[in-house]
Design a protein around this motif. Structure first.
Motif, mmCIF file in Angstrom:
data_model
loop_
_atom_site.group_PDB
_atom_site.id
_atom_site.type_symbol
_atom_site.label_atom_id
_atom_site.label_comp_id
_atom_site.label_asym_id
_atom_site.label_seq_id
_atom_site.Cartn_x
_atom_site.Cartn_y
_atom_site.Cartn_z
ATOM 1 N N SER A 61 -8.150 -7.641 -4.301
ATOM 2 C CA SER A 61 -7.943 -6.378 -5.011
ATOM 3 C C SER A 61 -6.476 -5.974 -5.017
ATOM 4 C CB SER A 61 -8.776 -5.260 -4.379
ATOM 5 O OG SER A 61 -10.156 -5.574 -4.427
ATOM 6 N N ARG A 63 -4.094 -2.567 -5.825
ATOM 7 C CA ARG A 63 -4.170 -1.117 -5.948
ATOM 8 C C ARG A 63 -2.848 -0.597 -6.516
ATOM 9 N NH1 ARG A 63 -4.074 1.223 -1.445
ATOM 10 N NH2 ARG A 63 -5.381 3.038 -1.880
ATOM 11 N N LYS A 120 -11.787 -0.060 -11.309
ATOM 12 C CA LYS A 120 -12.376 1.191 -10.838
ATOM 13 C C LYS A 120 -11.272 2.149 -10.406
ATOM 14 C CE LYS A 120 -13.164 -0.688 -6.174
ATOM 15 N NZ LYS A 120 -14.177 -0.985 -5.128
ATOM 16 N N GLU A 122 -10.489 5.102 -7.606
ATOM 17 C CA GLU A 122 -10.984 5.566 -6.321
ATOM 18 C C GLU A 122 -11.354 7.045 -6.382
ATOM 19 O OE1 GLU A 122 -8.082 4.635 -3.382
ATOM 20 O OE2 GLU A 122 -8.602 2.501 -3.335
ATOM 21 N N LYS A 123 -12.389 7.398 -5.631
ATOM 22 C CA LYS A 123 -12.863 8.782 -5.612
ATOM 23 C C LYS A 123 -11.819 9.697 -4.975
ATOM 24 C CE LYS A 123 -17.785 7.618 -5.398
ATOM 25 N NZ LYS A 123 -19.046 7.756 -4.610
ATOM 26 N N SER A 125 -8.993 10.484 -5.876
ATOM 27 C CA SER A 125 -7.641 9.934 -5.857
ATOM 28 C C SER A 125 -7.335 9.316 -7.222
ATOM 29 C CB SER A 125 -7.522 8.869 -4.764
ATOM 30 O OG SER A 125 -6.304 8.172 -4.873
ATOM 31 N N THR A 127 -5.627 6.748 -7.611
ATOM 32 C CA THR A 127 -5.374 5.327 -7.382
ATOM 33 C C THR A 127 -6.374 4.474 -8.147
ATOM 34 O OG1 THR A 127 -4.538 5.816 -5.171
ATOM 35 C CG2 THR A 127 -5.129 3.536 -5.642
ATOM 36 N N VAL A 129 -7.838 0.462 -9.068
ATOM 37 C CA VAL A 129 -8.031 -0.823 -8.398
ATOM 38 C C VAL A 129 -8.478 -1.862 -9.415
ATOM 39 C CG1 VAL A 129 -9.288 -2.077 -6.598
ATOM 40 C CG2 VAL A 129 -8.682 0.331 -6.247
ATOM 41 N N GLN A 131 -9.919 -5.674 -9.338
ATOM 42 C CA GLN A 131 -10.485 -6.651 -8.407
ATOM 43 C C GLN A 131 -10.804 -7.945 -9.141
ATOM 44 O OE1 GLN A 131 -13.522 -5.418 -5.347
ATOM 45 N NE2 GLN A 131 -14.828 -6.793 -6.521
#
Length: 341
Positions: A61, A63, A120, A122-123, A125, A127, A129, A131
């Motif tokens: 992954s 970020r 995706k 991030e919850k 946030s 940020t 990702v 993968q």
């Protein structure tokens, strides 16, 4: 009476014939312990052996945070670009995945790439990702990092296209502004001539001139003082206000275009590049073996009770006859032999 009452109290309560005795269940399980253990061992070994034939998969992954300065492109399109065919095709070409994954057909390769890449947010946030998943650890890391790089390049190209549209719009607005300014000047000159023509007194001239920059309607009393009932004056006033509205609307649009011209493309602040994973994500051998062992135990217990039921039924003549009849009915090949007379 007293002795009868005491006799009733001392008698044990009648046993419920339908009550299940836990000891009976444990006895059944103990008698068939080798069957149950064999089923558990069989399923566990079978699952463990099957995992050796499953294609391994590694996950890596990357970020990052999207950084934007008044970009006309929304950050919401990042996910669409990550999974776009153009980005995936460029990554597949650079990594030579068609040959590595033995997928000469482009559609099959794109479908595999779509499943291999996950995006995706991030919850709680901003940020994001990316993968990557692949049978090889290095390929999984390369997938995530290269998709990230190609997405940023695509966003830059989209920004350049948008800037091309902005430049075209700016040029068109400059032309429209010149025409609007010319029309506004002509209308303003016509209004000044109308004021000079119909303003017979300094007070009337001032009152007529004041309506140039006001939205309120001219009073009928004022129009009655004009020679033609104010028709020519009203026409000049309407033309001036119309040209003024158009001119200032174009100025506003031109200002917006100048702001868009300052916008910069969306860039990525990479928080963590995808590293080569040292452990595979699939198959999860331990989980598979444990679940298989539980399944074997369940089937073993079920088989133990079926086996015990059949054994007990053999001692009951009525049930034995029914079992023999069921066994004969389940036979596929060979039926009852006809008795010779």
């Amino acid at each position: 009476m007293t002795s009868d009452h005491s006799t009733l109290l001392s008698c044990p309560p009648p046993e419920d014939e339908d009550e299940i005795d836990l000891l009976d269940l444990l006895i059944v399980l103990a008698r068939n312990k080798f069957l149950i253990a064999g089923m558990v061992l069989l399923f566990a070994l079978g699952a463990a052996g099957a995992t050796f034939f499953m294609t391994p998969a590694y996950e890596a992954s990357a970020r990052f945070l999207p950084v934007t300065y008044n970009s006309p492109i929304s950050v919401a399109v990042v996910g669409d670009i990550v999974k776009s065919r153009a980005v995936l095709a460029n990554v597949a070409l650079q990594l030579n995945l068609a040959e590595k994954w033995t997928m000469p057909d482009q559609n099959d390769l794109m479908n595999a790439m779509g499943k291999a890449i996950t995006f995706k947010i991030e919850k709680a946030s901003p940020t994001m990702v990316i993968q990557g998943e692949a049978p090889e650890a290095q390929t999984a890391a390369d997938l995530a990092n290269m998709v990230l790089s190609e997405t940023e390049k695509t966003l830059f190209l989209l920004q350049q296209e948008q800037m091309g549209f902005v430049q075209k719009r700016k040029t068109a607005l400059q032309t429209e502004l010149k025409e609007a300014q010319r029309g506004f000047n002509v209308a303003e000159q016509a209004m000044m001539e109308a004021v000079e023509t119909f303003g017979t007194t300094p007070e009337l001239k001032k009152e007529l001139a004041d309506f140039q920059n006001k939205d309120k309607e001219v009073s009928p009393t004022l129009l009655q003082q004009l020679p033609d009932g104010g028709v020519a004056y009203l026409e000049a006033l309407r033309t001036l206000r119309s040209q003024e509205t158009l001119y200032f609307s174009l100025i506003k649009q031109f200002s917006e275009v100048l702001e868009q011209e300052k916008a910069e493309p969306i860039s990525f602040q990479v928080l963590e590049k995808a590293a080569v994973p040292d452990k595979r994500s699939r198959p999860r051998k331990t989980l598979i073996v444990v679940l298989a062992a539980f399944l074997g135990a369940f089937l073993g217990v079920f088989g133990a009770f079926v086996r015990e039921f059949a054994r007990n039924a053999r001692t009951d003549p009525e049930r034995k006859a029914k079992l023999d009849e069921l066994s004969a009915a389940l036979k596929i090949f060979g039926g009852e032999k006809k008795s010779k007379s």
